[in-house]
Design an enzyme around this catalytic site. Structure first.
Site, mmCIF file in Angstrom:
data_model
loop_
_atom_site.group_PDB
_atom_site.id
_atom_site.type_symbol
_atom_site.label_atom_id
_atom_site.label_comp_id
_atom_site.label_asym_id
_atom_site.label_seq_id
_atom_site.Cartn_x
_atom_site.Cartn_y
_atom_site.Cartn_z
ATOM 1 N N SER A 161 0.775 -1.128 -0.059
ATOM 2 C CA SER A 161 -0.081 0.088 0.090
ATOM 3 C C SER A 161 0.877 1.310 0.009
ATOM 4 O O SER A 161 0.390 2.323 -0.057
ATOM 5 C CB SER A 161 -0.864 -0.011 1.355
ATOM 6 O OG SER A 161 -0.034 0.112 2.407
ATOM 7 N N SER A 187 6.556 14.669 18.179
ATOM 8 C CA SER A 187 5.667 14.057 18.167
ATOM 9 C C SER A 187 5.606 13.239 16.687
ATOM 10 O O SER A 187 5.804 13.707 15.557
ATOM 11 C CB SER A 187 4.250 14.441 18.475
ATOM 12 O OG SER A 187 3.139 13.600 18.247
ATOM 13 N N SER A 219 1.873 5.839 19.485
ATOM 14 C CA SER A 219 1.792 6.924 19.983
ATOM 15 C C SER A 219 3.469 7.270 20.279
ATOM 16 O O SER A 219 3.844 6.519 21.437
ATOM 17 C CB SER A 219 1.030 7.580 20.797
ATOM 18 O OG SER A 219 1.153 8.812 21.038
ATOM 19 N N HIS A 251 8.999 20.314 21.047
ATOM 20 C CA HIS A 251 7.897 19.176 21.127
ATOM 21 C C HIS A 251 8.142 18.428 19.989
ATOM 22 O O HIS A 251 8.148 19.122 18.732
ATOM 23 C CB HIS A 251 6.594 19.757 21.082
ATOM 24 C CG HIS A 251 5.509 18.694 20.950
ATOM 25 N ND1 HIS A 251 5.200 17.795 21.977
ATOM 26 C CD2 HIS A 251 4.667 18.291 19.971
ATOM 27 C CE1 HIS A 251 4.222 16.804 21.465
ATOM 28 N NE2 HIS A 251 4.161 17.092 20.409
ATOM 29 N N GLY A 296 2.462 12.030 15.572
ATOM 30 C CA GLY A 296 1.162 12.497 15.389
ATOM 31 C C GLY A 296 0.333 11.340 15.437
ATOM 32 O O GLY A 296 -0.801 11.033 14.751
ATOM 33 N N ARG A 297 0.737 9.995 15.983
ATOM 34 C CA ARG A 297 -0.245 8.795 16.006
ATOM 35 C C ARG A 297 -0.926 8.641 17.269
ATOM 36 O O ARG A 297 -0.764 9.371 18.211
ATOM 37 C CB ARG A 297 0.630 7.436 15.870
ATOM 38 C CG ARG A 297 1.298 7.547 14.462
ATOM 39 C CD ARG A 297 2.183 6.248 14.282
ATOM 40 N NE ARG A 297 2.986 6.240 13.190
ATOM 41 C CZ ARG A 297 2.451 5.603 12.146
ATOM 42 N NH1 ARG A 297 1.428 4.782 12.122
ATOM 43 N NH2 ARG A 297 3.315 5.482 11.080
ATOM 44 N N ASN A 322 8.792 16.077 25.250
ATOM 45 C CA ASN A 322 9.049 17.810 25.312
ATOM 46 C C ASN A 322 10.240 17.880 26.023
ATOM 47 O O ASN A 322 10.512 17.229 27.009
ATOM 48 C CB ASN A 322 7.917 18.413 25.936
ATOM 49 C CG ASN A 322 6.476 18.188 25.416
ATOM 50 O OD1 ASN A 322 6.465 18.363 24.102
ATOM 51 N ND2 ASN A 322 5.609 17.679 26.240
#
Length: 310
Positions: free
Chosen positions: A136, A174, A182, A172, A176-177, A186
């Site tokens: 995919s 991340s 996740s 910060h 984004g999950r 920070n």
């Protein structure tokens, strides 16, 4: 013509020829005053970048780079980390993927401490795209890093290097999950930037802002990676060297523990044309991405770079 080699009169003439209708007389004078001052300073690779950033600061159509901007169409990882995703043999990750990064910054305020020190905000996006995956072609990982920091110019000498700036900031980072995938943390950091001729050294210690542990009652909140310092350490070092038109760089991290873990990244960029540079990147160790913070990565990538550290 390099702005560092211009006289003030030459700078004024160039600004009038190249500037648009929105350029004010005050802005022209400020740019050329900076140029005139810089012409008396020792020329080195860091001074060149600082001067070029000053020239674009007032241009709202120009984007000022922060970290390097590049794309590696061929990026080979000998052992992709599949553990967090629970993959089976039918949907394994490809060893070869596309890695790219774009990073920019913008000044919020200048001379905040009685004419001294500039405040910036910045954003960096780094992505690993399984473009060659026959299933995919997903984005395996994307890391987002907004920052805010203050650039405090200095003029001290240490071990033969000039300490050019002290940069305290907050970051910060991340992916984004949500859920088990996740990852975020920070940090408060202070970066020390040294320069000498065609060499630049940056030391960046950091302190992680603590987070509460996750619990069964509210598993969506809390620390996604409670032991990340064990792998990412408490800072990193960047060293850059410009040899003719070739830029060589190394990044080092270490957790400074008995169970030694860290990372090294080697960089080589070279000119292709006036706009692009060829780029080779090698990474070995922990924490190339947040999803891989506790997994060792051995990767080499080939591509092009729009902006470098130097």
């Amino acid at each position: 013509m390099s702005a560092l080699a211009e006289t003030q009169d030459e700078c004024l003439l160039r600004q009038l020829q190249e500037g648009d209708n929105t350029l004010t007389i005050g802005e022209v004078k400020r740019r050329c005053d900076n140029t005139n001052e810089s012409s008396h300073e020792e020329s080195n690779v860091l001074a060149n970048r600082v001067q070029e950033e000053k020239e674009t600061r007032g241009n709202r159509f120009a984007i000022t780079p922060h970290k390097p901007n590049y794309i590696l169409p061929i990026s080979y990882n000998d052992t992709p980390n599949e553990a967090p995703f629970g993959l089976d043999s039918t949907d394994d990750f490809s060893n070869t993927e596309i890695k790219f990064q774009f990073s920019f910054k913008a000044p919020l305020a200048e001379g905040v401490f009685n004419g001294y020190g500039d405040v910036y905000v910045a954003y960096t996006n780094t992505s690993w795209w399984q473009a060659y995956n026959s299933n995919s072609a997903p984005f395996r990982e994307t890391n987002h890093e907004p920052e805010a920091f203050i650039v405090l110019p200095t003029n001290y000498q240490l071990f033969g290097f000039d300490l050019k700036a002290i940069i305290p900031g907050i970051s910060h980072q991340s992916n984004g999950r949500s859920g088990d995938l996740s990852r975020s943390w920070n940090r408060i950091y202070t970066q020390f930037v040294f320069s000498k001729d065609n060499m630049v050294l940056a030391l960046k210690p950091w302190w992680r802002i603590p987070e509460s542990d996750k619990n069964e009652e509210n598993s969506s909140k809390g620390d996604d990676n409670p032991n990340i310092e064990k792998y990412m350490g408490y800072g990193e070092m960047h060293f850059g060297y410009q040899l003719n038109d070739h830029n060589l760089g190394i990044m080092l991290r270490n957790n400074l523990r008995n169970d030694n873990k860290g990372a090294v990244q080697l960089n080589w960029s070279f000119p292709i044309n006036e706009r692009f540079r060829g780029y080779v990147q090698y990474f070995n160790g922990y924490g190339e991405s947040l999803i891989d913070y506790d997994a060792s990565t051995n990767r080499i990538g080939f591509g092009v770079m729009l902006t470098d550290w130097l």
